[in-house]
Write a protein that holds these residues in place. Structure first.
Motif, PDB file in Angstrom:
ATOM      1  N   GLU A 343       0.555  -1.336   0.259  1.00 17.89           N
ATOM      2  CA  GLU A 343      -0.069   0.058  -0.352  1.00 17.89           C
ATOM      3  C   GLU A 343       1.120   1.394   0.018  1.00 17.89           C
ATOM      4  O   GLU A 343       1.940   1.474   0.412  1.00 17.89           O
ATOM      5  N   PRO A 344       0.594   1.936  -0.912  1.00 16.05           N
ATOM      6  CA  PRO A 344       1.331   3.693  -0.835  1.00 16.05           C
ATOM      7  C   PRO A 344       1.454   4.148   0.470  1.00 16.05           C
ATOM      8  O   PRO A 344       0.346   4.220   1.195  1.00 16.05           O
ATOM      9  N   ASP A 345       2.327   5.116   0.815  1.00 19.53           N
ATOM     10  CA  ASP A 345       2.010   5.651   2.027  1.00 19.53           C
ATOM     11  C   ASP A 345       1.710   7.468   1.476  1.00 19.53           C
ATOM     12  O   ASP A 345       3.692   7.783   0.983  1.00 19.53           O
ATOM     13  N   LEU A 346       0.955   7.582   1.430  1.00 19.21           N
ATOM     14  CA  LEU A 346       1.100   9.428   0.615  1.00 19.21           C
ATOM     15  C   LEU A 346       1.548  10.011   1.133  1.00 19.21           C
ATOM     16  O   LEU A 346       1.369  11.032   1.582  1.00 19.21           O
ATOM     17  N   GLU A 347       1.738   9.982   3.247  1.00 21.54           N
ATOM     18  CA  GLU A 347       2.144  11.024   3.647  1.00 21.54           C
ATOM     19  C   GLU A 347       3.532  11.121   3.143  1.00 21.54           C
ATOM     20  O   GLU A 347       4.741  12.947   3.779  1.00 21.54           O
ATOM     21  N   ASP A 348       4.183  10.054   2.485  1.00 21.41           N
ATOM     22  CA  ASP A 348       5.991  10.054   2.418  1.00 21.41           C
ATOM     23  C   ASP A 348       5.902   9.814   1.395  1.00 21.41           C
ATOM     24  O   ASP A 348       6.553   8.323   0.891  1.00 21.41           O
ATOM     25  N   ALA A 349       5.573  10.451   0.127  1.00 15.99           N
ATOM     26  CA  ALA A 349       5.590  10.428  -0.923  1.00 15.99           C
ATOM     27  C   ALA A 349       6.677  11.114  -1.714  1.00 15.99           C
ATOM     28  O   ALA A 349       6.372  12.513  -1.828  1.00 15.99           O
ATOM     29  N   LEU A 350       7.223  10.165  -2.791  1.00 14.15           N
ATOM     30  CA  LEU A 350       7.663  11.233  -4.167  1.00 14.15           C
ATOM     31  C   LEU A 350       7.096  11.833  -4.710  1.00 14.15           C
ATOM     32  O   LEU A 350       6.535  10.900  -5.828  1.00 14.15           O
ATOM     33  N   GLU A 351       7.043  13.409  -5.067  1.00 11.84           N
ATOM     34  CA  GLU A 351       5.464  13.607  -6.227  1.00 11.84           C
ATOM     35  C   GLU A 351       6.977  13.746  -7.089  1.00 11.84           C
ATOM     36  O   GLU A 351       7.594  14.450  -7.415  1.00 11.84           O
ATOM     37  N   ILE A 352       5.957  13.363  -8.575  1.00 12.01           N
ATOM     38  CA  ILE A 352       6.591  13.375 -10.184  1.00 12.01           C
ATOM     39  C   ILE A 352       5.020  13.956 -10.796  1.00 12.01           C
ATOM     40  O   ILE A 352       4.169  13.203 -11.074  1.00 12.01           O
ATOM     41  N   GLY A 405      11.239   0.984  -1.768  1.00 12.00           N
ATOM     42  CA  GLY A 405      10.000   0.874  -0.585  1.00 12.00           C
ATOM     43  C   GLY A 405      10.000   2.209  -0.892  1.00 12.00           C
ATOM     44  O   GLY A 405       8.390   2.231  -0.190  1.00 12.00           O
ATOM     45  N   GLU A 406      10.013   3.241  -1.650  1.00  7.31           N
ATOM     46  CA  GLU A 406       9.401   4.524  -1.631  1.00  7.31           C
ATOM     47  C   GLU A 406       7.921   4.852  -2.284  1.00  7.31           C
ATOM     48  O   GLU A 406       8.080   3.775  -3.475  1.00  7.31           O
ATOM     49  N   THR A 407       7.338   5.438  -2.021  1.00  4.07           N
ATOM     50  CA  THR A 407       6.445   5.512  -2.569  1.00  4.07           C
ATOM     51  C   THR A 407       5.797   6.461  -3.253  1.00  4.07           C
ATOM     52  O   THR A 407       6.466   7.732  -2.987  1.00  4.07           O
ATOM     53  N   ILE A 408       5.455   5.887  -4.585  1.00  5.01           N
ATOM     54  CA  ILE A 408       5.242   7.000  -5.581  1.00  5.01           C
ATOM     55  C   ILE A 408       4.044   8.286  -6.076  1.00  5.01           C
ATOM     56  O   ILE A 408       3.208   7.030  -6.053  1.00  5.01           O
ATOM     57  N   VAL A 409       4.066   9.033  -6.311  1.00  2.00           N
ATOM     58  CA  VAL A 409       2.864   9.791  -6.375  1.00  2.00           C
ATOM     59  C   VAL A 409       3.172  10.197  -7.906  1.00  2.00           C
ATOM     60  O   VAL A 409       3.432  11.323  -8.100  1.00  2.00           O
ATOM     61  N   LEU A 410       2.114   9.732  -8.771  1.00  2.00           N
ATOM     62  CA  LEU A 410       2.874  10.520 -10.331  1.00  2.00           C
ATOM     63  C   LEU A 410       1.242  10.896 -10.679  1.00  2.00           C
ATOM     64  O   LEU A 410       0.384  10.452 -11.120  1.00  2.00           O
ATOM     65  N   GLU A 411       1.410  12.255 -11.234  1.00  4.12           N
ATOM     66  CA  GLU A 411       0.565  13.380 -12.058  1.00  4.12           C
ATOM     67  C   GLU A 411       0.752  13.708 -12.681  1.00  4.12           C
ATOM     68  O   GLU A 411       1.178  14.055 -12.987  1.00  4.12           O
ATOM     69  N   ALA A 462       7.455   1.927  -5.213  1.00  3.21           N
ATOM     70  CA  ALA A 462       8.345   1.092  -5.669  1.00  3.21           C
ATOM     71  C   ALA A 462       9.557   0.145  -5.246  1.00  3.21           C
ATOM     72  O   ALA A 462      10.561   0.377  -5.023  1.00  3.21           O
ATOM     73  N   ASP A 463       8.861  -0.851  -5.858  1.00  5.95           N
ATOM     74  CA  ASP A 463       9.200  -2.351  -4.153  1.00  5.95           C
ATOM     75  C   ASP A 463      10.222  -3.011  -5.630  1.00  5.95           C
ATOM     76  O   ASP A 463      10.495  -4.525  -5.168  1.00  5.95           O
ATOM     77  N   ASN A 464      10.034  -2.743  -6.247  1.00  4.82           N
ATOM     78  CA  ASN A 464      10.691  -3.814  -7.697  1.00  4.82           C
ATOM     79  C   ASN A 464      12.560  -2.837  -8.412  1.00  4.82           C
ATOM     80  O   ASN A 464      12.159  -2.446  -9.030  1.00  4.82           O
ATOM     81  N   PRO A 465      13.317  -3.578  -8.041  1.00  6.77           N
ATOM     82  CA  PRO A 465      14.789  -2.799  -8.301  1.00  6.77           C
ATOM     83  C   PRO A 465      14.906  -2.823  -9.648  1.00  6.77           C
ATOM     84  O   PRO A 465      13.649  -3.739 -10.192  1.00  6.77           O
ATOM     85  N   GLY A 466      15.105  -2.212 -10.567  1.00  5.35           N
ATOM     86  CA  GLY A 466      14.940  -2.324 -11.712  1.00  5.35           C
ATOM     87  C   GLY A 466      15.033  -1.199 -12.439  1.00  5.35           C
ATOM     88  O   GLY A 466      14.821   0.229 -12.193  1.00  5.35           O
ATOM     89  N   LYS A 467      15.353  -1.266 -13.917  1.00  3.78           N
ATOM     90  CA  LYS A 467      14.697  -0.177 -15.089  1.00  3.78           C
ATOM     91  C   LYS A 467      13.262  -0.642 -15.697  1.00  3.78           C
ATOM     92  O   LYS A 467      13.495  -1.576 -15.947  1.00  3.78           O
TER      93      LYS A 467
END
Length: 489
Positions: A343-352, A405-411, A462-467
């Motif tokens: 589950e995404p953690d919206l309180e601690d997310a990288l916004e893109i 493990g970082e949450t990504i919020v993509l707008e 983003a829990d799956n390593p790689g490109k």
């Protein structure tokens, strides 16, 4: 029921988004000819399976080959296609959740290719994206795909090198991952791969128009003929009083299909392979964009013919359910368990941000604020019509980097005149908002649709390593600029 479909083909050969039409090659067929071809041999073929048992001693054999098929029925000519194992669609691969899948892919075509396992959260090296996760498989060469299927659901596989040219020639097949309980019997678990094709006046696949710049810069390569499992207007056998699972997969290269499950009594139980907690009644129309899947549960109560209609433009029947009498079955609807996704953690997310620009209908002019007219002209001459965040196509550097493990919020903001189907590789995401309004059901997806001028916000871990690739699944759009990538450390 064929009359509605005939009207759509003859009067609006591109039964397109919003009812719009383009200069499509029109099938000039009268109603008698249509009925004769559409009703000939209209039985949905069973999928030959590549059983997992075959893989226990080695690898499943999957070969890309040249082949032929009559897409328009007996009255149309044979089309030159590219196929997996000489089958249209490709053979069904059906495994259990947690199984190891080993596929030895051999390229017997004249150009390089690869296989992408769409929607499966697998190891990055097995994702099948040429130039990013693996080299292209050259003609005459092989590549071994070896991965574990972590999530139950409806998925598919398809070519991922020059996919704008290879997928609409036939390189696609279903990948079904079952959980460990039997919820539907073999004859009530039905795959329906929906494909639109661009046929010429002889009912033959129009290969000369592949790569047309008009398609790339507009809505994509839209066809004028629909098939279900490679057959036009098929009869799909059902059993009265029994629950059926209908796995709809849109393999079209650009066509958004509108489905109204409530019109024939179906409930929605999953999208993009991810099951719901309970079946939903969905009044109105659901969009099934290229690469998306919808799983329906249907229990017909009367024997006879039940039309399966497309609601794109004017409603028309594209298949018929033939409901047969069957012994009574009072078994209640049983749904597969929900996959456990982080589950995404919206309180601690990288916004893109993801801003879509370019394309025809004034879209290229919008890029002038960032480029000169000469630069825009050079882009167009190189077949680049679209940008993400002002950048056309895949670059050496990722759009963003994420910690594992970082949450990504993509707008995403669609500043173009066309709809797009955005696919994120290696992850599933929750669709949170559309135009600032939170959704009632923030479902898991791997592909989301965005309309012109629409803002869509998604979130994933983003829990799956790689490109990992992000691209529009209108395949011509991806080829002409709508591709980027991110890296998970």
């Amino acid at each position: 029921m064929a009359r509605g479909l005939t009207f759509q083909l003859l009067e609006t050969p591109y039964f397109g988004q919003g009812g719009s039409t383009t200069n499509a090659p029109e099938l000039k067929l009268d109603r008698r000819t249509f009925l004769k071809s559409a009703l000939a041999g209209s039985v949905t073929p069973a999928f030959p399976q590549l059983a997992l048992a075959e893989a226990s001693a080695g690898f499943l054999e999957l070969n890309a080959v040249q082949g032929k098929a009559n897409l328009y029925g007996d009255n149309g000519g044979a089309s030159d296609l590219w196929l997996y194992n000489h089958q249209l669609p490709g053979p069904e691969i059906r495994v259990k959740q947690g199984d190891r899948v080993k596929v030895r892919f051999t390229n017997q075509l004249s150009e390089p290719t690869s296989v992408h396992w769409h929607g499966i959260r697998i190891e990055n090296a097995m994702d099948g994206v040429t130039g990013l996760t693996q080299p292209a498989v050259q003609p005459g060469e092989s590549f071994d795909y070896d991965f574990v299927a972590p999530d139950a659901g409806t998925y598919w596989y398809h070519a991922h090198n020059m996919s704008w040219n290879q997928v609409p020639r036939g390189l696609a097949g279903p990948l079904i991952v079952e959980d460990h309980e039997q919820h539907f019997s073999a004859d009530t678990d039905i795959i329906l791969m929906l494909s639109d094709w661009r046929l010429d006046d002889d009912g033959v696949l129009d290969t000369a128009s592949f790569g047309a710049m008009h398609d790339f810069s507009h809505a994509g390569r839209l066809g004028n003929w629909l098939t279900v499992n490679g057959t036009s207007l098929p009869d799909i056998p059902l059993k009265k009083g029994h629950w059926h699972r209908l796995r709809l997969i849109n393999t079209s290269s650009a066509r958004i299909l509108d489905i109204a499950p409530d019109r024939f009594g179906a409930k929605v139980i999953a999208v993009d392979g991810q099951s719901f907690n309970e079946a939903r009644n969905m009044p109105g129309v659901m969009q099934l964009a290229p690469a998306q899947r919808i799983d329906l549960a249907l229990r017909p109560t009367e024997a006879g013919t039940l039309p399966f209609e497309m609601m794109t433009g004017q409603p028309f029947t594209f298949a018929n359910f033939q409901v047969a009498e069957a012994p009574a079955n009072d078994r209640p609807l049983s749904l597969p368990p929900v996959n456990r996704l982080p589950e995404p953690d919206l309180e601690d997310a990288l916004e893109i941000p993801l801003v879509m620009e370019g394309g025809a209908m004034g879209g290229m002019r919008s890029l002038l604020k960032e480029r000169s007219e000469d630069e825009i002209r050079d882009m167009m001459q190189n077949g680049l019509f679209w940008t993400f965040n002002g950048v056309p196509g895949v670059q050496d550097e990722p759009m963003f980097n994420a910690r594992r493990g970082e949450t990504i919020v993509l707008e995403s903001r669609n500043d173009t005149s066309f709809a797009h189907a955005m696919h994120v590789h290696g992850h599933h995401f929750r669709v949170l908002e559309r135009n600032g309004k939170p959704l009632d059901h923030q479902d898991w997806r791997d592909t989301f649709t965005t309309a012109p001028r629409e803002i869509v916000k998604i979130a994933f871990v983003a829990d799956n390593p790689g490109k990992w690739l992000i691209h529009c699944h209108m395949l011509g759009h991806a080829a002409s600029g709508m591709r980027t990538w991110f890296e998970v450390a």
